[in-house]
Design a protein around this motif. Structure first.
Motif, PDB file in Angstrom:
ATOM      1  N   LEU A 118      99.934  47.596  43.736  1.00  0.00           N
ATOM      2  CA  LEU A 118     100.317  47.393  42.906  1.00  0.00           C
ATOM      3  C   LEU A 118      98.944  46.901  41.768  1.00  0.00           C
ATOM      4  O   LEU A 118      97.945  46.664  41.738  1.00  0.00           O
ATOM      5  CB  LEU A 118     101.069  45.906  43.162  1.00  0.00           C
ATOM      6  N   ASP A 119      99.783  47.774  40.433  1.00  0.00           N
ATOM      7  CA  ASP A 119      98.965  47.976  39.603  1.00  0.00           C
ATOM      8  C   ASP A 119      99.478  46.364  38.376  1.00  0.00           C
ATOM      9  O   ASP A 119     100.184  47.033  38.026  1.00  0.00           O
ATOM     10  CB  ASP A 119      98.903  49.156  39.164  1.00  0.00           C
ATOM     11  N   PHE A 120      98.464  46.032  38.003  1.00  0.00           N
ATOM     12  CA  PHE A 120      98.996  44.859  37.460  1.00  0.00           C
ATOM     13  C   PHE A 120      98.340  45.061  36.032  1.00  0.00           C
ATOM     14  O   PHE A 120      98.164  43.859  35.444  1.00  0.00           O
ATOM     15  CB  PHE A 120      98.270  43.703  37.773  1.00  0.00           C
ATOM     16  N   GLY A 121      97.236  46.069  35.940  1.00  0.00           N
ATOM     17  CA  GLY A 121      97.419  46.006  34.398  1.00  0.00           C
ATOM     18  C   GLY A 121      96.087  45.611  34.335  1.00  0.00           C
ATOM     19  O   GLY A 121      95.464  44.380  35.103  1.00  0.00           O
ATOM     20  N   SER A 147     105.817  50.458  38.414  1.00  0.00           N
ATOM     21  CA  SER A 147     104.916  50.627  39.621  1.00  0.00           C
ATOM     22  C   SER A 147     105.375  52.311  40.115  1.00  0.00           C
ATOM     23  O   SER A 147     104.617  52.170  41.025  1.00  0.00           O
ATOM     24  CB  SER A 147     104.536  49.622  40.514  1.00  0.00           C
ATOM     25  N   GLY A 148     106.793  52.717  40.447  1.00  0.00           N
ATOM     26  CA  GLY A 148     106.998  54.206  40.791  1.00  0.00           C
ATOM     27  C   GLY A 148     106.984  53.811  42.567  1.00  0.00           C
ATOM     28  O   GLY A 148     107.152  52.961  42.691  1.00  0.00           O
ATOM     29  N   PRO A 149     106.700  55.161  42.729  1.00  0.00           N
ATOM     30  CA  PRO A 149     106.995  54.657  44.613  1.00  0.00           C
ATOM     31  C   PRO A 149     105.790  53.595  45.402  1.00  0.00           C
ATOM     32  O   PRO A 149     106.540  53.481  46.019  1.00  0.00           O
ATOM     33  CB  PRO A 149     105.572  55.840  44.780  1.00  0.00           C
ATOM     34  N   LEU A 209     118.968  45.878  38.730  1.00  0.00           N
ATOM     35  CA  LEU A 209     119.605  44.852  39.256  1.00  0.00           C
ATOM     36  C   LEU A 209     118.575  43.560  38.669  1.00  0.00           C
ATOM     37  O   LEU A 209     118.083  43.053  40.305  1.00  0.00           O
ATOM     38  CB  LEU A 209     120.547  45.088  40.037  1.00  0.00           C
ATOM     39  N   GLY A 210     117.908  42.629  38.248  1.00  0.00           N
ATOM     40  CA  GLY A 210     117.634  41.422  37.873  1.00  0.00           C
ATOM     41  C   GLY A 210     116.091  41.449  37.979  1.00  0.00           C
ATOM     42  O   GLY A 210     115.440  40.957  37.921  1.00  0.00           O
ATOM     43  N   ILE A 211     115.921  43.076  37.659  1.00  0.00           N
ATOM     44  CA  ILE A 211     114.689  43.259  36.803  1.00  0.00           C
ATOM     45  C   ILE A 211     114.013  43.504  35.327  1.00  0.00           C
ATOM     46  O   ILE A 211     114.922  44.257  34.640  1.00  0.00           O
ATOM     47  CB  ILE A 211     113.780  44.391  37.551  1.00  0.00           C
ATOM     48  N   PRO A 212     113.781  42.030  34.696  1.00  0.00           N
ATOM     49  CA  PRO A 212     113.454  42.949  32.928  1.00  0.00           C
ATOM     50  C   PRO A 212     113.130  43.713  32.595  1.00  0.00           C
ATOM     51  O   PRO A 212     111.901  43.939  33.445  1.00  0.00           O
ATOM     52  CB  PRO A 212     113.839  41.195  32.567  1.00  0.00           C
ATOM     53  N   GLU A 213     113.430  43.980  30.874  1.00  0.00           N
ATOM     54  CA  GLU A 213     112.777  45.194  30.885  1.00  0.00           C
ATOM     55  C   GLU A 213     110.645  44.999  30.582  1.00  0.00           C
ATOM     56  O   GLU A 213     110.617  43.413  30.393  1.00  0.00           O
ATOM     57  CB  GLU A 213     113.144  45.499  29.198  1.00  0.00           C
ATOM     58  N   GLY A 214     110.370  45.371  30.905  1.00  0.00           N
ATOM     59  CA  GLY A 214     108.865  45.022  30.993  1.00  0.00           C
ATOM     60  C   GLY A 214     107.805  44.635  32.157  1.00  0.00           C
ATOM     61  O   GLY A 214     106.616  44.662  32.134  1.00  0.00           O
ATOM     62  N   SER A 215     108.714  44.525  32.954  1.00  0.00           N
ATOM     63  CA  SER A 215     108.967  43.944  34.255  1.00  0.00           C
ATOM     64  C   SER A 215     108.040  45.104  35.272  1.00  0.00           C
ATOM     65  O   SER A 215     107.828  46.470  34.206  1.00  0.00           O
ATOM     66  CB  SER A 215     109.362  44.059  35.205  1.00  0.00           C
ATOM     67  N   PRO A 219     106.351  39.286  32.196  1.00  0.00           N
ATOM     68  CA  PRO A 219     108.090  39.965  32.788  1.00  0.00           C
ATOM     69  C   PRO A 219     108.005  40.151  34.771  1.00  0.00           C
ATOM     70  O   PRO A 219     107.541  40.858  34.890  1.00  0.00           O
ATOM     71  CB  PRO A 219     108.931  40.509  32.540  1.00  0.00           C
ATOM     72  N   PHE A 220     108.872  39.282  35.086  1.00  0.00           N
ATOM     73  CA  PHE A 220     109.244  40.363  36.397  1.00  0.00           C
ATOM     74  C   PHE A 220     110.311  39.984  37.125  1.00  0.00           C
ATOM     75  O   PHE A 220     110.758  40.625  38.048  1.00  0.00           O
ATOM     76  CB  PHE A 220     107.883  39.467  37.803  1.00  0.00           C
ATOM     77  N   LEU A 221     111.097  39.040  37.382  1.00  0.00           N
ATOM     78  CA  LEU A 221     112.231  39.058  38.339  1.00  0.00           C
ATOM     79  C   LEU A 221     112.478  38.144  36.416  1.00  0.00           C
ATOM     80  O   LEU A 221     112.467  36.598  36.864  1.00  0.00           O
ATOM     81  CB  LEU A 221     112.632  38.476  39.247  1.00  0.00           C
ATOM     82  N   ASP A 222     114.481  38.362  37.191  1.00  0.00           N
ATOM     83  CA  ASP A 222     115.938  37.180  36.471  1.00  0.00           C
ATOM     84  C   ASP A 222     115.289  35.722  37.108  1.00  0.00           C
ATOM     85  O   ASP A 222     115.106  35.775  38.142  1.00  0.00           O
ATOM     86  CB  ASP A 222     116.880  38.036  36.214  1.00  0.00           C
ATOM     87  N   PRO A 223     115.115  35.290  36.777  1.00  0.00           N
ATOM     88  CA  PRO A 223     115.347  33.247  37.432  1.00  0.00           C
ATOM     89  C   PRO A 223     115.979  33.235  38.457  1.00  0.00           C
ATOM     90  O   PRO A 223     116.234  32.637  39.780  1.00  0.00           O
ATOM     91  CB  PRO A 223     115.798  32.348  36.235  1.00  0.00           C
ATOM     92  N   TRP A 224     117.608  34.136  38.233  1.00  0.00           N
ATOM     93  CA  TRP A 224     118.665  33.572  39.206  1.00  0.00           C
ATOM     94  C   TRP A 224     117.954  34.275  40.624  1.00  0.00           C
ATOM     95  O   TRP A 224     118.696  34.320  41.558  1.00  0.00           O
ATOM     96  CB  TRP A 224     119.382  34.077  38.954  1.00  0.00           C
ATOM     97  N   VAL A 225     117.183  35.966  40.112  1.00  0.00           N
ATOM     98  CA  VAL A 225     116.863  36.357  41.203  1.00  0.00           C
ATOM     99  C   VAL A 225     115.759  35.382  42.597  1.00  0.00           C
ATOM    100  O   VAL A 225     116.171  35.789  44.000  1.00  0.00           O
ATOM    101  CB  VAL A 225     115.868  37.586  41.211  1.00  0.00           C
ATOM    102  N   PHE A 226     114.968  34.525  42.148  1.00  0.00           N
ATOM    103  CA  PHE A 226     114.353  34.037  42.876  1.00  0.00           C
ATOM    104  C   PHE A 226     115.164  32.699  43.615  1.00  0.00           C
ATOM    105  O   PHE A 226     115.654  32.263  44.545  1.00  0.00           O
ATOM    106  CB  PHE A 226     113.676  32.929  41.986  1.00  0.00           C
TER     107      PHE A 226
END
Length: 327
Positions: free
Chosen positions: A287-290, A61-63, A50-56, A140-147
């Motif tokens: 976190l692995d930011f790539g 990042s798993g556990p 919920l609130g996390i877009p595809e590609g975030s 992509p990180f979080l949907d704007p409404w989450v912030f």
């Protein structure tokens, strides 16, 4: 025959706070403000996106993300306990250090949000928000409404917590520890304060440089994502780090006036620098930011300096309060 006076058993206990309507309302508001965040974090820990877009990165990042979400869920739940401590009779019997440590951490985590989030909202209202090019450059990180939901809730929590802690502290401790005009702290503490001041100025200058569009030491992704809104965040962290150093130096030198302002600068600035510097360091290391946008050496050094500034300021604050109690 002699008569021995017997003191009542409650003579040494702090007075029980008398809650008026205002503090009852603040308690209810503070508790209600935790609900959206707790619900959202619970959903994420349970596996919801919920609130996390595809590609975030939060989906990949798993556990590590699960642990981070669980930790922040527990931290916000602790605020409920803190609110009860500040408004229930048994809260007056909680050891001072057991109360002041979480209040210090809460102050540090909430202060940059209390200042930065309204500032960002104002910029957006005035038309200075992030443009289309900046939004397109962001990963992509979080949907704007989450912030809006999360930081709006944090803002309410911070204001309500401040409104509850100030009268609690006044009733429990009165004016003790606020005034030590002209009394310098021992030389070792002065050295610590000097280090906090020097480091705070350097860290503050770096953050303010980034706040106004400077690019040295930043990754390509951070440069592409720069906006006035991002500048507000950097400016707030810079001001807090500088305030921590200045406040620590004033306390160590022995202010010629009442120490309320130096205490406030050290407490608020030091807690914000330590809490956010430590939190962001932990996130960057965990976190692995790539490969496209890893944190640069300059960013990591600035975060380390921010954390150290806050910790040094906190050490001066502890020494100052301890010397007042001993006096």
């Amino acid at each position: 025959m002699t008569t021995r006076a017997v003191l009542p058993t409650h003579a040494t206990r702090p007075p029980v706070p008398a809650l008026g309507a205002g503090r009852r309302i603040l308690r209810a508001v503070a508790l209600a403000a935790t609900v959206p965040y707790l619900a959202l974090k619970t959903a994420w820990v349970a596996g919801s996106h919920l609130g996390i877009p595809e590609g975030s990165v939060l989906r990949e990042s798993g556990p590590v993300v699960v642990v981070a979400n669980t930790a922040t869920l527990a931290m916000d739940a602790c605020l409920i306990v803190l609110v009860l401590v500040l408004t229930r009779p048994w809260g007056m019997r909680v050891p001072g250090w057991l109360l002041t440590v979480p209040v210090f951490v809460a102050t540090g985590l909430l202060t940059p949000i209390l200042i930065g989030f309204p500032g960002q909202m104002l910029l957006r209202a005035l038309g200075f928000g992030a443009g289309e090019a900046v939004r397109a450059a962001r990963e992509p990180f979080l949907d704007p409404w989450v912030f809006t939901v999360v930081y709006g809730g944090f803002t309410v929590q911070g204001l309500a917590l401040a409104g509850l802690f100030v009268p609690y502290a006044r009733e429990r401790w009165g004016g003790r520890g606020l005034g030590a005009p002209g009394r310098r702290l021992p030389s070792p503490t002065g050295v610590v304060a000097g280090a906090a001041a020097a480091l705070g100025v350097v860290v503050g200058a770096v953050y303010l440089y980034w706040a106004f569009g400077g690019t040295a030491g930043l990754s390509a992704g951070r440069i592409a994502e720069y906006s006035a809104e991002a500048g507000v965040v950097s400016a707030v962290h810079g001001v807090c780090a500088s305030a921590a150093g200045v406040g620590a130096a004033l306390l160590a030198r022995g202010a010629s006036h009442r120490a309320r302002w130096p205490l406030a600068l050290t407490w608020i600035g030091g807690s914000a620098a330590a809490a956010w510097g430590c939190w962001m360091l932990t996130m960057h290391l965990g976190l692995d930011f790539g490969p496209t946008d890893p944190p640069t050496v300059m960013i990591m050094l600035t975060l380390a300096g921010q954390t150290l500034t806050g910790l040094l300021a906190a050490a001066v604050l502890v020494r100052y309060l301890g010397s007042n109690r001993a006096a």
